[in-house]
Design an enzyme around this catalytic site. Structure first.
Site: not given
Ligand code: PLP
Length: 287
Positions: A183, A150, A101, A33, A52
């Site tokens: 972070e 991310k 799945r 995302y 990114r």
């Protein structure tokens, strides 16, 4: 008021937007995302976020069904349709719906799922929190070791925000096994000593913040020294200032860490100045 959101090429009222229960984003957190902020109805550092996103996708062997130009047009369309002056655009790309799945990645020709929506934050630039600063606690960094990608696996950062809320503060800073700060739950972490700004170097143990890159560039241009290295909570508590950066908070002063005031316990001049520079420069460059 109902938002208009984006799902795989369609603009829909949010209540009508649907994604399959077999989507790998839902079943496996197999998705990435980006969050791009909006000021004056324009996108802040869209190019950085698009770059990114491409990197996150490549690291996971995912292909994006939408080009960068189409993503830009879609972001602008969402801003316009939802009348956003200040806020954020959340964009998510998952590996899609293979129809069942399975742990194995589906055939790469399967189209991924692309969704996006707006978040209206009328006082994003003028956030009251920036005037008083964040208080943070430290917690162990128990995330996986590829947080430079991310991904939408945000359970642990979410637990970190809950821990902060329970402690009556604004955020948590993660600390690695060596005792160094990595972070914040959803932001990069910095300390200031004199004229020097210290933040952890890029690696697979932090997200390569788009705000971080811009702030370090502006800091160097403003004649601050920038040192990219790890620091401990004790060093941060003894620093002149501390702050966090992210697209959703820009530059946010941090005034207390684990109950100890940082500096004067008020937003420091370096963080306040960097926030001003960041907002001025990024507003000028917004598209
Ligand atoms: N670090 C983490 C863990 C994040 O989740 C984020 C943003 O969501 C950041 C840093 C800051 O990144 P950016 O400046 O690109 O918003």
């Amino acid at each position: 008021m109902s938002r208009t959101v984006y799902v795989n090429g369609d603009y829909l009222p949010e209540a009508e937007a649907k994604v399959s229960i077999f989507d790998r984003g839902f079943l496996m957190a197999d998705g990435v995302y980006e969050v791009t902020s909006v000021l004056d109805g324009k996108l802040i550092d869209f190019g950085g976020h698009a770059k990114r996103l491409a990197r996150s996708l490549a690291e996971l062997e995912m292909t994006c069904p939408v080009s960068e130009a189409e993503l830009l047009a879609m972001h602008r369309e969402l801003v316009a349709r939802n009348g956003i002056e200040q806020g954020m655009i959340y964009l998510q790309v998952t590996r899609g719906n293979p129809g069942d799945r399975s742990f194995l990645f589906p055939d790469p020709s399967l189209p991924g799922t692309v969704v996006a929506f707006t978040q209206n934050v009328p006082n994003l630039a003028d956030a009251p929190a920036a005037k008083v600063g964040f208080k943070v606690i430290s917690i162990p960094d128990l995330r996986w070791s590829r947080v430079d990608i991310k991904t939408v696996q945000l359970l642990y950062p979410s637990m970190g925000k809950v821990a902060a809320k329970k402690a009556g503060v604004d955020d948590s800073w993660f600390v690695d096994e060596a005792g160094s700060v990595t972070e914040g739950t959803s932001n990069n972490a910095y300390i200031v000593k004199g004229n020097r700004i210290i933040t952890r170097a890029l690696g697979s143990d932090i997200l390569h913040g788009i705000t971080r890159a811009a702030v370090l560039r502006f800091a160097a241009e403003a004649q601050f020294e920038v040192e990219e290295r790890a620091f401990t909570i004790a060093e941060a508590q003894a620093a002149d200032e501390a702050f966090s950066t992210a697209a959703s908070i820009f530059v946010m002063p941090v005034v207390e860490i684990d109950g100890a005031a940082v500096g004067t316990g008020k937003p420091g001049p370096v963080a306040v100045r960097l926030r001003e520079i960041y907002l001025d420069e990024m507003r000028k460059a917004a598209i």
